[in-house]
Scaffold this motif. Sequence first.
Motif, PDB file in Angstrom:
ATOM      1  N   LYS A  65       9.502  -7.973  -1.827  1.00 43.31           N
ATOM      2  CA  LYS A  65       9.896  -6.878  -0.935  1.00 43.31           C
ATOM      3  C   LYS A  65       9.732  -5.565  -1.676  1.00 43.31           C
ATOM      4  CE  LYS A  65      13.544  -9.824   0.859  1.00 43.31           C
ATOM      5  NZ  LYS A  65      14.989 -10.000   0.916  1.00 43.31           N
ATOM      6  N   ALA A  66       9.553  -4.487  -0.921  1.00 40.01           N
ATOM      7  CA  ALA A  66       9.428  -3.164  -1.530  1.00 40.01           C
ATOM      8  C   ALA A  66      10.344  -2.190  -0.801  1.00 40.01           C
ATOM      9  CB  ALA A  66       7.985  -2.683  -1.458  1.00 40.01           C
ATOM     10  N   ARG A  67      10.906  -1.238  -1.576  1.00 47.07           N
ATOM     11  CA  ARG A  67      11.791  -0.238  -0.975  1.00 47.07           C
ATOM     12  C   ARG A  67      11.837   1.000  -1.857  1.00 47.07           C
ATOM     13  NH1 ARG A  67      17.184   0.073  -2.875  1.00 47.07           N
ATOM     14  NH2 ARG A  67      17.501  -1.211  -4.704  1.00 47.07           N
ATOM     15  N   PHE A  68      12.220   2.120  -1.231  1.00 44.44           N
ATOM     16  CA  PHE A  68      12.461   3.346  -1.984  1.00 44.44           C
ATOM     17  C   PHE A  68      13.797   3.218  -2.700  1.00 44.44           C
ATOM     18  CE2 PHE A  68       9.498   5.051   1.149  1.00 44.44           C
ATOM     19  CZ  PHE A  68       8.751   5.942   0.387  1.00 44.44           C
ATOM     20  N   ILE A  69      13.831   3.581  -3.975  1.00 44.11           N
ATOM     21  CA  ILE A  69      15.117   3.582  -4.678  1.00 44.11           C
ATOM     22  C   ILE A  69      15.547   4.995  -5.067  1.00 44.11           C
ATOM     23  CG2 ILE A  69      15.084   1.198  -5.463  1.00 44.11           C
ATOM     24  CD1 ILE A  69      14.073   2.141  -8.150  1.00 44.11           C
ATOM     25  N   SER A  70      14.608   5.934  -5.100  1.00 43.71           N
ATOM     26  CA  SER A  70      14.978   7.332  -5.281  1.00 43.71           C
ATOM     27  C   SER A  70      13.871   8.213  -4.718  1.00 43.71           C
ATOM     28  CB  SER A  70      15.232   7.661  -6.748  1.00 43.71           C
ATOM     29  OG  SER A  70      14.025   7.688  -7.466  1.00 43.71           O
ATOM     30  N   SER A  71      14.277   9.396  -4.270  1.00 42.14           N
ATOM     31  CA  SER A  71      13.325  10.344  -3.729  1.00 42.14           C
ATOM     32  C   SER A  71      13.975  11.722  -3.687  1.00 42.14           C
ATOM     33  CB  SER A  71      12.894   9.906  -2.326  1.00 42.14           C
ATOM     34  OG  SER A  71      11.742  10.601  -1.928  1.00 42.14           O
TER      35      SER A  71
ATOM     36  N   LEU B 151       7.325  17.056  -2.552  1.00 41.79           N
ATOM     37  CA  LEU B 151       8.564  17.626  -3.084  1.00 41.79           C
ATOM     38  C   LEU B 151       8.853  17.227  -4.524  1.00 41.79           C
ATOM     39  CD1 LEU B 151      10.941  17.058  -0.029  1.00 41.79           C
ATOM     40  CD2 LEU B 151       9.727  19.135  -0.653  1.00 41.79           C
ATOM     41  N   GLY B 152       8.295  16.128  -4.965  1.00 44.09           N
ATOM     42  CA  GLY B 152       8.580  15.630  -6.299  1.00 44.09           C
ATOM     43  C   GLY B 152       8.243  14.155  -6.411  1.00 44.09           C
ATOM     44  N   THR B 153       8.953  13.476  -7.302  1.00 45.88           N
ATOM     45  CA  THR B 153       8.655  12.081  -7.605  1.00 45.88           C
ATOM     46  C   THR B 153       9.526  11.131  -6.791  1.00 45.88           C
ATOM     47  OG1 THR B 153       8.068  12.711  -9.851  1.00 45.88           O
ATOM     48  CG2 THR B 153       8.509  10.387  -9.463  1.00 45.88           C
ATOM     49  N   SER B 154       8.891  10.155  -6.124  1.00 45.73           N
ATOM     50  CA  SER B 154       9.595   9.075  -5.436  1.00 45.73           C
ATOM     51  C   SER B 154       9.459   7.817  -6.270  1.00 45.73           C
ATOM     52  CB  SER B 154       8.998   8.814  -4.046  1.00 45.73           C
ATOM     53  OG  SER B 154       9.308   9.863  -3.171  1.00 45.73           O
ATOM     54  N   GLU B 155      10.520   7.032  -6.307  1.00 45.03           N
ATOM     55  CA  GLU B 155      10.480   5.769  -7.046  1.00 45.03           C
ATOM     56  C   GLU B 155      10.596   4.624  -6.051  1.00 45.03           C
ATOM     57  OE1 GLU B 155      12.376   3.767 -11.064  1.00 45.03           O
ATOM     58  OE2 GLU B 155      13.281   5.580 -10.228  1.00 45.03           O
ATOM     59  N   ILE B 156       9.680   3.664  -6.175  1.00 42.68           N
ATOM     60  CA  ILE B 156       9.612   2.513  -5.282  1.00 42.68           C
ATOM     61  C   ILE B 156       9.765   1.265  -6.124  1.00 42.68           C
ATOM     62  CG2 ILE B 156       8.138   1.258  -3.655  1.00 42.68           C
ATOM     63  CD1 ILE B 156       6.768   4.133  -3.269  1.00 42.68           C
TER      64      ILE B 156
ATOM     65  N   LYS C 218       8.273  -4.864 -10.076  1.00 42.04           N
ATOM     66  CA  LYS C 218       8.040  -3.658 -10.872  1.00 42.04           C
ATOM     67  C   LYS C 218       8.619  -2.446 -10.174  1.00 42.04           C
ATOM     68  CE  LYS C 218       3.621  -3.504 -11.305  1.00 42.04           C
ATOM     69  NZ  LYS C 218       2.275  -3.114 -11.595  1.00 42.04           N
ATOM     70  N   LYS C 219       8.748  -1.360 -10.921  1.00 47.46           N
ATOM     71  CA  LYS C 219       9.150  -0.065 -10.384  1.00 47.46           C
ATOM     72  C   LYS C 219       7.962   0.875 -10.513  1.00 47.46           C
ATOM     73  CE  LYS C 219      14.037  -0.517 -11.161  1.00 47.46           C
ATOM     74  NZ  LYS C 219      15.239   0.001 -11.809  1.00 47.46           N
ATOM     75  N   ILE C 220       7.703   1.615  -9.438  1.00 53.17           N
ATOM     76  CA  ILE C 220       6.542   2.483  -9.366  1.00 53.17           C
ATOM     77  C   ILE C 220       7.018   3.901  -9.074  1.00 53.17           C
ATOM     78  CG2 ILE C 220       4.373   2.909  -8.139  1.00 53.17           C
ATOM     79  CD1 ILE C 220       4.808  -0.144  -7.193  1.00 53.17           C
ATOM     80  N   THR C 221       6.488   4.862  -9.767  1.00 51.14           N
ATOM     81  CA  THR C 221       6.777   6.260  -9.460  1.00 51.14           C
ATOM     82  C   THR C 221       5.503   6.914  -8.950  1.00 51.14           C
ATOM     83  OG1 THR C 221       6.354   6.909 -11.746  1.00 51.14           O
ATOM     84  CG2 THR C 221       8.634   6.479 -11.153  1.00 51.14           C
ATOM     85  N   VAL C 222       5.637   7.639  -7.856  1.00 42.00           N
ATOM     86  CA  VAL C 222       4.505   8.352  -7.269  1.00 42.00           C
ATOM     87  C   VAL C 222       4.917   9.791  -7.006  1.00 42.00           C
ATOM     88  CG1 VAL C 222       3.390   6.335  -6.236  1.00 42.00           C
ATOM     89  CG2 VAL C 222       5.079   7.577  -4.934  1.00 42.00           C
ATOM     90  N   GLN C 223       3.947  10.669  -7.116  1.00 43.07           N
ATOM     91  CA  GLN C 223       4.195  12.088  -6.901  1.00 43.07           C
ATOM     92  C   GLN C 223       3.924  12.437  -5.450  1.00 43.07           C
ATOM     93  OE1 GLN C 223       5.454  14.025  -9.307  1.00 43.07           O
ATOM     94  NE2 GLN C 223       5.590  15.730  -7.892  1.00 43.07           N
ATOM     95  N   GLY C 224       4.925  13.023  -4.798  1.00 42.20           N
ATOM     96  CA  GLY C 224       4.784  13.494  -3.433  1.00 42.20           C
ATOM     97  C   GLY C 224       4.781  15.014  -3.405  1.00 42.20           C
TER      98      GLY C 224
ATOM     99  N   VAL D  14       0.866  -1.170   0.000  1.00 40.15           N
ATOM    100  CA  VAL D  14       0.000   0.000   0.000  1.00 40.15           C
ATOM    101  C   VAL D  14       0.907   1.226   0.000  1.00 40.15           C
ATOM    102  CG1 VAL D  14      -1.766   1.283   1.252  1.00 40.15           C
ATOM    103  CG2 VAL D  14      -1.796  -1.216   1.274  1.00 40.15           C
ATOM    104  N   ILE D  15       0.718   2.098  -0.974  1.00 37.31           N
ATOM    105  CA  ILE D  15       1.472   3.346  -1.065  1.00 37.31           C
ATOM    106  C   ILE D  15       0.492   4.488  -0.849  1.00 37.31           C
ATOM    107  CG2 ILE D  15       2.902   4.829  -2.517  1.00 37.31           C
ATOM    108  CD1 ILE D  15       3.650   2.309  -4.122  1.00 37.31           C
ATOM    109  N   GLU D  16       0.805   5.347   0.124  1.00 39.06           N
ATOM    110  CA  GLU D  16      -0.065   6.489   0.406  1.00 39.06           C
ATOM    111  C   GLU D  16       0.689   7.782   0.156  1.00 39.06           C
ATOM    112  OE1 GLU D  16      -1.987   6.454   4.180  1.00 39.06           O
ATOM    113  OE2 GLU D  16      -2.653   4.380   3.942  1.00 39.06           O
ATOM    114  N   THR D  17       0.034   8.686  -0.551  1.00 36.49           N
ATOM    115  CA  THR D  17       0.535  10.034  -0.779  1.00 36.49           C
ATOM    116  C   THR D  17      -0.537  10.989  -0.262  1.00 36.49           C
ATOM    117  OG1 THR D  17      -0.438  10.256  -2.975  1.00 36.49           O
ATOM    118  CG2 THR D  17       1.745   9.247  -2.861  1.00 36.49           C
ATOM    119  N   PRO D  18      -0.261  12.282  -0.197  1.00 32.42           N
ATOM    120  CA  PRO D  18      -1.312  13.208   0.260  1.00 32.42           C
ATOM    121  C   PRO D  18      -2.553  13.191  -0.631  1.00 32.42           C
ATOM    122  CG  PRO D  18       0.817  14.292   0.332  1.00 32.42           C
ATOM    123  CD  PRO D  18       1.029  12.960  -0.344  1.00 32.42           C
ATOM    124  N   ASP D  19      -2.385  12.819  -1.895  1.00 30.42           N
ATOM    125  CA  ASP D  19      -3.505  12.870  -2.833  1.00 30.42           C
ATOM    126  C   ASP D  19      -4.184  11.540  -3.113  1.00 30.42           C
ATOM    127  OD1 ASP D  19      -2.990  15.597  -3.171  1.00 30.42           O
ATOM    128  OD2 ASP D  19      -1.523  15.189  -4.752  1.00 30.42           O
TER     129      ASP D  19
END
Length: 129
Positions: A79-85, A68-73, A60-66, A44-49
């Motif tokens: 397993k899941a982890r942040f790979i860029s933010s 400050l900008g785009t985070s990549e998971i 898979k790789k997922i990009t979500v908008q936060g 489950v990925i939660e953002t303000p929107d």
Amino acid sequence: MKNMRKKFKFIKTADIFIIIISGAAIAAAVFYSCTNGKGKSHLVIETPDAQYIYSLSEDKKITVQGVLGTSEIEISDGKARFISSPCPGKTCIQCPPVKKQGDWTACLPNRVFIRIETDRNQSLDALAQ
């Protein structure tokens, strides 16, 4: 004097009995908690929107908008982890991957939160409206 020795023996026997019963109860609780959460896990990925749900069984790789900008998971091997933010400290990238029920991590400056949940085929305990 003999009467006190009998009481003392009884207390020792009762203590041993209590220890055995307590150990069995603890073992049963651990077994129940380990087997109760078995089910299909998802991320489950939660953002303000928005809130997004992804299967952990598919890499898979997922990009979500936060904020400050785009985070990549990245989802890999269940397993899941942040790979860029775009956050300044990059603490979220250094955190270990989330992999089991209840695990979570977040990029707080970017307001992106990820957690693992498990589908359970159980009846509801309560319903709030």
